[in-house]
Design an enzyme around this catalytic site. Structure first.
Site, PDB file in Angstrom:
ATOM      1  CG  LEU A 111       8.536 -17.552  -1.803  1.00 18.03           C
ATOM      2  CD1 LEU A 111       9.022 -16.942  -0.500  1.00 18.03           C
ATOM      3  CD2 LEU A 111       8.403 -16.425  -2.808  1.00 18.03           C
ATOM      4  NE  ARG A 141      -7.851   1.324   5.317  1.00 18.13           N
ATOM      5  CZ  ARG A 141      -7.496   2.595   5.494  1.00 18.13           C
ATOM      6  NH1 ARG A 141      -7.540   3.135   6.695  1.00 18.13           N
ATOM      7  NH2 ARG A 141      -7.098   3.334   4.465  1.00 18.13           N
ATOM      8  CD1 TRP A 152       7.314   6.534  -2.797  1.00 14.72           C
ATOM      9  CD2 TRP A 152       6.816   6.771  -4.982  1.00 14.72           C
ATOM     10  NE1 TRP A 152       8.494   6.530  -3.506  1.00 14.72           N
ATOM     11  CE2 TRP A 152       8.218   6.680  -4.843  1.00 14.72           C
ATOM     12  CE3 TRP A 152       6.276   6.921  -6.257  1.00 14.72           C
ATOM     13  CZ2 TRP A 152       9.085   6.718  -5.944  1.00 14.72           C
ATOM     14  CZ3 TRP A 152       7.135   6.978  -7.357  1.00 14.72           C
ATOM     15  CH2 TRP A 152       8.519   6.874  -7.191  1.00 14.72           C
ATOM     16  CG  ASP A 167      -2.050   0.967   1.121  1.00 17.70           C
ATOM     17  OD1 ASP A 167      -2.372   1.382  -0.003  1.00 17.70           O
ATOM     18  OD2 ASP A 167      -2.615   1.330   2.170  1.00 17.70           O
ATOM     19  CG  HIS A 171      -0.385   1.775  -9.244  1.00 22.60           C
ATOM     20  ND1 HIS A 171      -0.589   1.529  -7.909  1.00 22.60           N
ATOM     21  CD2 HIS A 171      -1.486   2.440  -9.686  1.00 22.60           C
ATOM     22  CE1 HIS A 171      -1.772   2.032  -7.555  1.00 22.60           C
ATOM     23  NE2 HIS A 171      -2.331   2.593  -8.615  1.00 22.60           N
ATOM     24  NE  ARG A 205      -2.957  -1.122   4.380  1.00 25.40           N
ATOM     25  CZ  ARG A 205      -4.224  -1.141   4.014  1.00 25.40           C
ATOM     26  NH1 ARG A 205      -5.063  -1.981   4.594  1.00 25.40           N
ATOM     27  NH2 ARG A 205      -4.675  -0.333   3.073  1.00 25.40           N
TER      28      ARG A 205
HETATM   29  C1  IPE Z   1      -5.566  -2.596  -0.179  1.00 26.50           C
HETATM   30  O1  IPE Z   1      -5.213  -1.283  -0.274  1.00 26.50           O
HETATM   31  C2  IPE Z   1      -5.536  -3.256  -1.535  1.00 26.50           C
HETATM   32  C3  IPE Z   1      -4.228  -3.439  -2.135  1.00 26.50           C
HETATM   33  C4  IPE Z   1      -3.068  -3.082  -1.630  1.00 26.50           C
HETATM   34  C5  IPE Z   1      -4.239  -4.099  -3.410  1.00 26.50           C
HETATM   35  P1  IPE Z   1      -6.273  -0.108  -0.494  1.00 26.50           P
HETATM   36  O2  IPE Z   1      -5.478   1.132  -0.605  1.00 26.50           O
HETATM   37  O3  IPE Z   1      -7.164  -0.439  -1.635  1.00 26.50           O
HETATM   38  O4  IPE Z   1      -7.123  -0.154   0.831  1.00 26.50           O
HETATM   39  P2  IPE Z   1      -7.891   1.009   1.596  1.00 26.50           P
HETATM   40  O5  IPE Z   1      -8.808   1.657   0.604  1.00 26.50           O
HETATM   41  O6  IPE Z   1      -6.860   1.956   2.108  1.00 26.50           O
HETATM   42  O7  IPE Z   1      -8.610   0.312   2.711  1.00 26.50           O
HETATM   43  C1  IPE Z   2      -1.607   0.187  -3.298  1.00 31.29           C
HETATM   44  O1  IPE Z   2      -1.370   1.543  -3.363  1.00 31.29           O
HETATM   45  C2  IPE Z   2      -1.805  -0.439  -4.651  1.00 31.29           C
HETATM   46  C3  IPE Z   2      -3.183  -0.853  -4.955  1.00 31.29           C
HETATM   47  C4  IPE Z   2      -4.202  -0.735  -4.161  1.00 31.29           C
HETATM   48  C5  IPE Z   2      -3.410  -1.445  -6.239  1.00 31.29           C
HETATM   49  P1  IPE Z   2      -2.562   2.574  -3.418  1.00 31.29           P
HETATM   50  O2  IPE Z   2      -2.945   2.781  -4.851  1.00 31.29           O
HETATM   51  O3  IPE Z   2      -3.662   2.159  -2.526  1.00 31.29           O
HETATM   52  O4  IPE Z   2      -1.863   3.881  -2.868  1.00 31.29           O
HETATM   53  P2  IPE Z   2      -2.447   4.869  -1.766  1.00 31.29           P
HETATM   54  O5  IPE Z   2      -2.809   4.047  -0.582  1.00 31.29           O
HETATM   55  O6  IPE Z   2      -3.637   5.543  -2.369  1.00 31.29           O
HETATM   56  O7  IPE Z   2      -1.315   5.800  -1.474  1.00 31.29           O
HETATM   57 MG    MG Z   3      -4.031   2.413  -0.588  1.00 29.33          MG
END
Ligand code: IPE
Ligand code: IPE
Ligand code: MG
Length: 269
Positions: free
Chosen positions: A152, A215, A46, A41, A58, A209
């Site tokens: 793995l 969460r 970033w 996440d 991403h 995480r």
């Molecule tokens: C969880 O992250 C899903 C992935 C990392 C793929 P999210 O960024 O989607 O989750 P929330 O919205 O902060 O709960």
């Molecule tokens: C996690 O990073 C990647 C996916 C959920 C696919 P986010 O896209 O949720 O990045 P933030 O949490 O918004 O910074």
């Molecule tokens: Mg996120």
């Protein structure tokens, strides 16, 4: 010299797992978590902090994933499950969803030979409906290519949601009960576990995480019932194998009791 990280523009050069020259601390024998789950996440934040659009975050996350897989192998972790796209992520903008689908497909395509060289067995956990057919094909190709590997197991959780995983399991059980193939009294924890997306996936020991959020966001709900949770502030694109080893170190300092208790009154008081 700072080693050059993987970037998405690399033409998939072969690298040994220790290409950065970094090695994990000496973890106690038998103490390393068997199954580590990672919520990757913080990509969007970033990127936005650098004045870039979310998708650039991403892109930058690909190198982090490869580094963490290599670091997990070095540490002796046997199962690594990564959250790549959740069933809730469909609520993002169509552009971001489209990017993430194409990106997941491209990463699997680009990295499968490298993962195969490392002895990684790739698996997919997730739901078919809505997921792009071309992504499913790449996942299945990688699964077949790496099926014999045993260093793995990397489970790519794509279009994954912990609740729908349980819904799908309950439906398959209900079908069997309704058809008379199964007695309701035969439904057990073991049986439910065998109906999940990856029936042989062991319980999660360490749930990590990145990005400071504390969460689960619906990740591996059943499998993580007794996991130790470690939340690190590092945003995913900055995450490296050293952060993974840091999380393993924190895990090792925890007292896992699984509901049990040991009576040991402090004699000094
Ligand atoms: C969880 O992250 C899903 C992935 C990392 C793929 P999210 O960024 O989607 O989750 P929330 O919205 O902060 O709960
Ligand atoms: C996690 O990073 C990647 C996916 C959920 C696919 P986010 O896209 O949720 O990045 P933030 O949490 O918004 O910074
Ligand atoms: Mg996120």
């Amino acid at each position: 010299m700072t080693p050059k990280p993987f970037t998405h523009r690399d033409a998939v050069p072969y690298r040994p797992v220790d290409w950065t020259g970094q090695y994990p601390p000496a973890f106690p024998a038998g103490g390393v978590p068997n199954h580590v789950a990672v919520v990757m996440d913080g990509n969007g934040r970033w990127a936005n902090r650098r004045g870039l659009t979310r998708v650039e975050g991403h892109r930058a996350g690909e190198a982090a994933l490869l580094d963490v897989v290599a670091g997990a192998i070095q540490a002796g972790v046997k199962h690594l499950s990564v959250y790549a796209f959740s069933t809730e992520n469909w609520s993002r903008s169509p552009d971001e969803v489209r990017f993430l689908m194409g990106f997941n497909r491209a990463v699997l395509h680009r990295r499968r030979d490298q993962l195969n060289e490392w002895g990684v067995r790739v698996r997919w956990a997730g739901r078919k409906p809505r997921l792009w057919g071309s992504v499913i094909k790449e996942l299945q190709f990688a699964e077949q290519l790496t099926a014999e590997n045993d260093v793995l197991t990397l489970t790519m959780c794509v279009n994954y949601g912990g609740r729908v995983e349980l819904v799908d399991a309950m439906r398959s059980i209900a079908d069997d009960v309704a058809a008379g193939r199964l007695r309701a009294s035969a439904v057990s924890e073991k049986l439910i576990a065998r109906r999940l997306y990856q029936p042989n996936m062991p319980d999660v020991d360490l749930f990590v995480r990145s990005s400071g959020e504390q969460r689960t966001s619906n990740f591996l709900l059943w499998e993580s019932a007794y996991a130790e949770y470690v939340f690190l502030d590092t945003l995913w694109p900055d995450f490296t194998r050293v952060d993974l080893w840091d999380a393993i170190g924190r895990y090792l300092s925890r007292d896992r009791r699984f509901g049990g208790a040991v009576d040991s009154p402090d004699s000094s008081s």
